[in-house]
Design a protein around this motif. Structure first.
Motif, PDB file in Angstrom:
ATOM      1  N   ARG A 280      -0.897  10.879  -3.128  1.00 65.03           N
ATOM      2  CA  ARG A 280       0.331  10.060  -2.820  1.00 65.03           C
ATOM      3  C   ARG A 280      -0.273   8.660  -2.352  1.00 65.03           C
ATOM      4  O   ARG A 280       0.415   7.423  -2.721  1.00 65.03           O
ATOM      5  CB  ARG A 280       1.102  10.647  -1.916  1.00 65.03           C
ATOM      6  N   ARG A 281      -1.114   8.561  -1.812  1.00 68.89           N
ATOM      7  CA  ARG A 281      -1.784   7.208  -1.304  1.00 68.89           C
ATOM      8  C   ARG A 281      -2.568   6.463  -2.148  1.00 68.89           C
ATOM      9  O   ARG A 281      -3.269   5.558  -1.808  1.00 68.89           O
ATOM     10  CB  ARG A 281      -2.233   7.199   0.316  1.00 68.89           C
ATOM     11  N   GLY A 282      -2.950   6.982  -3.290  1.00 67.19           N
ATOM     12  CA  GLY A 282      -3.919   6.469  -4.351  1.00 67.19           C
ATOM     13  C   GLY A 282      -5.249   6.362  -3.885  1.00 67.19           C
ATOM     14  O   GLY A 282      -6.104   5.327  -4.095  1.00 67.19           O
ATOM     15  N   CYS A 283      -5.735   7.269  -3.204  1.00 64.05           N
ATOM     16  CA  CYS A 283      -7.346   7.344  -2.897  1.00 64.05           C
ATOM     17  C   CYS A 283      -8.142   7.348  -4.066  1.00 64.05           C
ATOM     18  O   CYS A 283      -7.731   7.748  -5.125  1.00 64.05           O
ATOM     19  CB  CYS A 283      -7.521   8.548  -1.975  1.00 64.05           C
ATOM     20  N   ASP A 284      -9.400   7.309  -3.729  1.00 64.97           N
ATOM     21  CA  ASP A 284     -10.302   7.429  -5.037  1.00 64.97           C
ATOM     22  C   ASP A 284     -10.729   8.948  -5.234  1.00 64.97           C
ATOM     23  O   ASP A 284     -10.694   9.890  -4.499  1.00 64.97           O
ATOM     24  CB  ASP A 284     -11.602   6.266  -4.665  1.00 64.97           C
ATOM     25  N   GLY A 285     -11.789   9.166  -6.318  1.00 64.66           N
ATOM     26  CA  GLY A 285     -12.015  10.228  -6.621  1.00 64.66           C
ATOM     27  C   GLY A 285     -13.132  10.933  -5.729  1.00 64.66           C
ATOM     28  O   GLY A 285     -13.187  12.126  -5.141  1.00 64.66           O
ATOM     29  N   ALA A 311      -0.487  13.224  -8.102  1.00 66.05           N
ATOM     30  CA  ALA A 311      -1.563  12.042  -8.272  1.00 66.05           C
ATOM     31  C   ALA A 311      -1.060  11.510  -9.733  1.00 66.05           C
ATOM     32  O   ALA A 311      -1.024  10.255  -9.838  1.00 66.05           O
ATOM     33  CB  ALA A 311      -3.053  12.789  -8.903  1.00 66.05           C
ATOM     34  N   ARG A 312      -0.669  12.409 -10.776  1.00 61.59           N
ATOM     35  CA  ARG A 312      -0.123  11.726 -11.955  1.00 61.59           C
ATOM     36  C   ARG A 312       1.045  10.754 -11.727  1.00 61.59           C
ATOM     37  O   ARG A 312       1.155   9.635 -12.415  1.00 61.59           O
ATOM     38  CB  ARG A 312       0.219  12.869 -13.042  1.00 61.59           C
ATOM     39  N   VAL A 313       2.095  11.347 -10.955  1.00 63.76           N
ATOM     40  CA  VAL A 313       3.167  10.595 -10.559  1.00 63.76           C
ATOM     41  C   VAL A 313       3.079   9.410  -9.938  1.00 63.76           C
ATOM     42  O   VAL A 313       3.704   8.147 -10.049  1.00 63.76           O
ATOM     43  CB  VAL A 313       4.108  11.600  -9.964  1.00 63.76           C
ATOM     44  N   TYR A 314       2.070   9.132  -8.862  1.00 61.32           N
ATOM     45  CA  TYR A 314       1.615   8.141  -8.023  1.00 61.32           C
ATOM     46  C   TYR A 314       0.667   7.197  -8.629  1.00 61.32           C
ATOM     47  O   TYR A 314       0.323   6.429  -8.134  1.00 61.32           O
ATOM     48  CB  TYR A 314       1.229   8.574  -6.714  1.00 61.32           C
ATOM     49  N   GLY A 315       0.351   7.640  -9.791  1.00 59.91           N
ATOM     50  CA  GLY A 315      -0.773   6.708 -10.511  1.00 59.91           C
ATOM     51  C   GLY A 315      -2.206   6.940 -10.017  1.00 59.91           C
ATOM     52  O   GLY A 315      -2.807   5.857 -10.175  1.00 59.91           O
ATOM     53  N   LEU A 372       1.278  -1.071  -1.546  1.00 57.14           N
ATOM     54  CA  LEU A 372       0.212  -1.324  -2.335  1.00 57.14           C
ATOM     55  C   LEU A 372       0.337  -2.642  -3.154  1.00 57.14           C
ATOM     56  O   LEU A 372       1.416  -2.899  -3.645  1.00 57.14           O
ATOM     57  CB  LEU A 372       0.198  -0.085  -3.560  1.00 57.14           C
ATOM     58  N   PRO A 373      -0.554  -3.534  -3.222  1.00 59.17           N
ATOM     59  CA  PRO A 373      -0.526  -4.796  -3.570  1.00 59.17           C
ATOM     60  C   PRO A 373      -0.274  -4.771  -5.384  1.00 59.17           C
ATOM     61  O   PRO A 373       0.420  -5.879  -5.673  1.00 59.17           O
ATOM     62  CB  PRO A 373      -1.749  -5.349  -3.522  1.00 59.17           C
ATOM     63  N   ASP A 374      -0.689  -3.988  -6.044  1.00 55.31           N
ATOM     64  CA  ASP A 374      -0.395  -4.039  -7.328  1.00 55.31           C
ATOM     65  C   ASP A 374       0.714  -2.661  -7.939  1.00 55.31           C
ATOM     66  O   ASP A 374       0.734  -2.348  -9.119  1.00 55.31           O
ATOM     67  CB  ASP A 374      -1.639  -3.476  -8.240  1.00 55.31           C
ATOM     68  N   SER A 375       1.813  -2.770  -7.007  1.00 56.22           N
ATOM     69  CA  SER A 375       2.713  -1.644  -7.148  1.00 56.22           C
ATOM     70  C   SER A 375       4.162  -2.271  -7.813  1.00 56.22           C
ATOM     71  O   SER A 375       5.133  -1.500  -8.145  1.00 56.22           O
ATOM     72  CB  SER A 375       3.068  -0.775  -6.009  1.00 56.22           C
ATOM     73  N   ALA A 376       4.165  -3.577  -7.936  1.00 55.35           N
ATOM     74  CA  ALA A 376       5.477  -4.084  -8.288  1.00 55.35           C
ATOM     75  C   ALA A 376       5.701  -3.547  -9.541  1.00 55.35           C
ATOM     76  O   ALA A 376       7.395  -3.226  -9.781  1.00 55.35           O
ATOM     77  CB  ALA A 376       5.288  -5.561  -8.523  1.00 55.35           C
ATOM     78  N   GLY A 377       5.230  -3.418 -10.636  1.00 56.08           N
ATOM     79  CA  GLY A 377       5.563  -2.922 -11.869  1.00 56.08           C
ATOM     80  C   GLY A 377       6.052  -1.649 -11.826  1.00 56.08           C
ATOM     81  O   GLY A 377       6.849  -1.124 -12.481  1.00 56.08           O
ATOM     82  N   HIS A 378       5.081  -0.857 -11.243  1.00 55.42           N
ATOM     83  CA  HIS A 378       5.239   0.770 -10.913  1.00 55.42           C
ATOM     84  C   HIS A 378       6.835   0.592 -10.584  1.00 55.42           C
ATOM     85  O   HIS A 378       7.649   1.611 -10.784  1.00 55.42           O
ATOM     86  CB  HIS A 378       4.273   1.187 -10.074  1.00 55.42           C
ATOM     87  N   ILE A 379       7.163  -0.032  -9.243  1.00 58.11           N
ATOM     88  CA  ILE A 379       8.181   0.105  -8.592  1.00 58.11           C
ATOM     89  C   ILE A 379       9.471  -0.158  -9.610  1.00 58.11           C
ATOM     90  O   ILE A 379      10.649   0.655  -9.668  1.00 58.11           O
ATOM     91  CB  ILE A 379       8.344  -0.852  -7.376  1.00 58.11           C
TER      92      ILE A 379
END
Length: 492
Positions: A280-285, A311-315, A372-379
């Motif tokens: 949910r928080r977009g952590c790394d692998g 993970a898929r839904v939250y990108g 998240l700084p890059d979430s605008a489009g996702h939102i």
């Protein structure tokens, strides 16, 4: 003609007009100060320039110089105490240049680490070490002081004052009842407010309880890996603190590793399992792999949703990939697939979901990604398929407030375009603008000035307290300039 704020404001307006008209001499004049290199200049920048040219360090310094003319010594001392508490170092510096005799004020002597004055007072009146000074006792004034950030060279004096207070009976586990149900210990004050690890370490060596219900969590929140290790080394128990999940919010491998080594659980009752939270928080692998090596189960469901689906839904593609390496994953549901498409930028037109049928965790997704700084489009894409964008959490905090707290202007702009409720007050007492200012004060790293401007342009009220309460000088200058240009927006 005497130099006043009004003459400086008029000069700033003329400067901006000439600059925007392309006058070469004015451009050179602005470039000489260049308050925001490489960025478009705002009205606050031109105020900053004319203030600098008038001999002030900033526009807030110029404004404060005029405002302080009418203050008597007691009022200035009170303002100085406030500035130390809030970390308004530019006001502290300005007031200390005046003849305020801060050593005569016991609270000021403590928060400014005036060792000689404190020792003198304690020698004359040992009971002062435990007597209330306003809302707090002396050791709490010391713990909540943010002066260490501006004067680290006074570390020895600060610790000597702490020891002297302790010798006269001060309790290292003293706490401030800031509000009903909000009891903040001295240890919390050093770690969760003042970012003062040397004093935190001293308190722990003197017997401060590391399990105060606040310090470990806030050490993670403040990004204090050293503070987390310090607390754990002194007996902090991560159980029930939510510390692991807070460290995951920042993808902080070192903090998570330290907490896991101390026995932190990967799945506490009533909270998301750690692997779901990492997704949910977009952590790394690497973080996902660390959690699975520690025992996180990829097949575990939380509120009917797998970590892989999260993970898929939250990108969080990296988390999804790490899970796929270790486990066979089930197919996504129709709604999950639609939301995963939104995360990946591919949403079929004319398809919508029923938000009321989503699991609770997925209903909160827009609020969860707003920081998240890059979430605008996702939102925007999620809202476009029917996901709720103004749904509050249990404390009444909404996505727009989360984006403002984090100082993330692009997500905030995307949310404002959706017309959320800007009048909402959460259970913390915070509005959108309050969340922005609090995030700036607490050290969130985004562009809070840009967020404040977006919020004000959207029509939120500007409370008068904010003109004094913003710890950042540039943000204070902007708010004050806005108040002058839009007086009808200022409320008491």
């Amino acid at each position: 003609m005497p130099l006043t704020l009004e003459t400086l404001r008029r000069s700033a307006k003329r400067l901006r007009a000439a600059y925007e008209a392309g006058d070469s001499a004015t451009i050179a004049r602005v470039t000489a100060v260049d308050p925001r290199p490489g960025q478009p200049l705002r009205h606050a920048d031109f105020l900053h320039i004319v203030a600098r040219e008038a001999g002030f360090s900033s526009w807030p310094a110029a404004k404060f110089a005029e405002e302080s003319i009418g203050m008597d010594r007691a009022q200035k001392r009170h303002r100085l105490r406030q500035a130390v508490y809030f970390g308004q170092h530019w006001i502290v510096e300005r007031l200390l240049a005046e003849d305020l005799a801060p050593s005569e004020d016991f609270a000021l002597a403590i928060v400014l680490y005036d060792r000689e004055a404190v020792m003198r007072r304690l020698a004359d009146d040992p009971g002062a070490a435990v007597r209330m000074l306003g809302p707090r006792r002396p050791i709490l004034h010391l713990a909540f002081s943010r002066h260490f950030q501006a004067a680290p060279e006074k570390r020895a004096d600060m610790l000597a004052i702490a020891a002297a207070l302790r010798a006269q009976g001060a309790d290292v586990n003293d706490a401030w009842d800031k509000a009903p149900g909000q009891r903040l210990s001295a240890l919390y004050a050093t770690i969760g407010h003042a970012r003062n690890l040397p004093l935190a370490e001293w308190l722990l060596t003197q017997g401060a309880d590391p399990n105060d219900g606040e310090s470990l969590y806030h050490a993670c929140e403040m990004g204090h890996a050293e503070g987390v290790r310090l607390l754990l080394a002194n007996g902090a128990d991560p159980a029930g603190t939510n510390a692991v999940l807070r460290a995951l919010d920042f993808n902080a491998h070192d903090m998570v590793a330290a907490l896991l080594a101390a026995g932190a659980s990967l799945a506490e009752p009533g909270r998301s399992p750690a692997l779901h939270h990492a997704a949910r928080r977009g952590c790394d692998g690497r973080m996902a792999e660390m959690l699975m090596q520690a025992g996180a189960e990829p097949a575990q469901l939380h509120e009917g949703v797998s970590a892989h689906a999260y993970a898929r839904v939250y990108g969080a593609r990296a988390v999804a990939d790490a899970i796929e390496v270790r486990a066979t994953v089930p197919a996504l549901t129709e709604a999950e697939a639609l939301m995963a498409g939104a995360a990946e930028g591919a949403v079929p037109s004319g398809r919508f979901l029923d938000p009321g049928k989503l699991p609770p965790g997925l209903r909160n997704i827009i609020r969860d990604i707003a920081h998240l700084p890059d979430s605008a489009g996702h939102i925007t894409r999620l809202a476009g398929v029917g996901v709720e964008y103004d749904r509050p959490d249990g404390m009444g905090v909404t996505a727009v407030q989360v984006a403002g707290w984090a100082g993330q202007a692009a997500p905030l702009a995307a949310l404002l375009a959706l017309k959320p409720d800007l009048g909402r007050v959460n259970a913390h007492g915070g509005t959108l603008l309050g969340a922005i200012l609090h995030g700036a004060q607490e050290g969130e790293t985004g562009d809070h000035l840009a967020c404040a401007e977006l919020a004000l342009r959207a029509g939120v009220a500007l409370p008068r307290w904010a003109l004094e309460g913003a710890g950042d000088a540039e943000l204070t200058a902007f708010l004050r300039a806005w108040a002058v240009a839009h007086p009808g927006q200022v409320v008491d």
